[in-house]
Design a protein around this motif. Sequence first.
Motif, mmCIF file in Angstrom:
data_model
loop_
_atom_site.group_PDB
_atom_site.id
_atom_site.type_symbol
_atom_site.label_atom_id
_atom_site.label_comp_id
_atom_site.label_asym_id
_atom_site.label_seq_id
_atom_site.Cartn_x
_atom_site.Cartn_y
_atom_site.Cartn_z
ATOM 1 N N ASP A 1 0.830 -1.201 0.000
ATOM 2 C CA ASP A 1 0.000 0.000 0.000
ATOM 3 C C ASP A 1 0.870 1.259 0.000
ATOM 4 N N LEU B 1 2.196 1.751 -3.424
ATOM 5 C CA LEU B 1 1.152 2.294 -4.297
ATOM 6 C C LEU B 1 0.938 3.782 -4.051
ATOM 7 N N ARG C 1 5.068 5.380 -4.690
ATOM 8 C CA ARG C 1 5.869 5.063 -5.885
ATOM 9 C C ARG C 1 4.995 4.579 -7.033
ATOM 10 N N ARG C 2 3.804 5.109 -7.125
ATOM 11 C CA ARG C 2 2.859 4.683 -8.154
ATOM 12 C C ARG C 2 3.465 4.781 -9.552
ATOM 13 N N ASN C 3 4.113 5.903 -9.850
ATOM 14 C CA ASN C 3 4.688 6.075 -11.187
ATOM 15 C C ASN C 3 5.771 5.047 -11.466
ATOM 16 N N ILE D 1 3.954 1.766 -12.353
ATOM 17 C CA ILE D 1 3.363 1.803 -13.693
ATOM 18 C C ILE D 1 4.465 1.689 -14.756
ATOM 19 N N ILE E 1 -0.950 -5.447 -7.520
ATOM 20 C CA ILE E 1 -0.413 -4.125 -7.849
ATOM 21 C C ILE E 1 -1.021 -3.613 -9.160
ATOM 22 N N ARG F 1 -4.557 -2.460 -8.910
ATOM 23 C CA ARG F 1 -4.754 -1.210 -8.185
ATOM 24 C C ARG F 1 -4.392 0.026 -9.010
ATOM 25 N N PHE F 2 -3.496 -0.090 -9.991
ATOM 26 C CA PHE F 2 -3.202 1.105 -10.785
ATOM 27 C C PHE F 2 -3.776 1.049 -12.192
ATOM 28 N N VAL G 1 -8.863 0.574 -9.426
ATOM 29 C CA VAL G 1 -8.136 1.851 -9.500
ATOM 30 C C VAL G 1 -8.749 2.916 -8.597
ATOM 31 N N PRO H 1 -4.873 4.238 -2.254
ATOM 32 C CA PRO H 1 -3.875 3.733 -1.306
ATOM 33 C C PRO H 1 -3.747 4.690 -0.125
ATOM 34 N N SER I 1 -7.720 0.024 1.850
ATOM 35 C CA SER I 1 -6.728 -0.431 0.882
ATOM 36 C C SER I 1 -5.875 -1.553 1.461
#
Length: 195
Positions: A94, A97, A100-102, A105, A161, A164-165, A170, A174, A179
């Motif tokens: 979590d 997410l 460090r989401r980018n 992805i 993961i 979630r993105f 989506v 997070p 979450s």
Amino acid sequence: MTTSTSDRRGLIVDSAIDLIAAQGLRSLTHRALDTALELPAGSTSYYFRTRRALIEGMVDRIATRSRTDFAARPPEMDERDPDRLAHGIAGWLDRLLAQRRNDLIARHALIIELLGDAELHAKLVGCLFSHRHATGLFETLGATEPATAAADFIAVIEGLIFDRFAGARVALAPGTAQSVRQLAAVLAVQLRAAI
């Protein structure tokens, strides 16, 4: 104020990761990065001569961050109780997410892009939760087939993961208790099934 070469390279790599996360892999060009960073034309290609060199820089950055994150994992990730362990891993995922989401992805986009590059592909595939660490975890838990359990567990983590993105969840933000609960519930089922 001048920027050192390593700082400029880091800035370019971080911008490339953000560009992929926002616009997809097709948007990744030296010119797009120069524009995004308001650099003189040709600056990105000065630091990264080829697209592959730029991708290699992103892979190294993502892998390094992943190792750092894993080293700072919460103590609950070393638990032997499946429910507490699931909760610890869920909290860690979590946080990834949320923070460090980018990277996550871009990592997925690059994994597909690099199917034909064994070295870089392996580096990305193993950087979220390594098979070696997962196997050790399942050995500690007493799984009858730790290597198989580890591979299955990593596949579940990757799916969670991605979901979630880019998947059905989506909208689940997070950084919330909901979450963590959603992630922990799935992980606990997988952990209990393997032991």
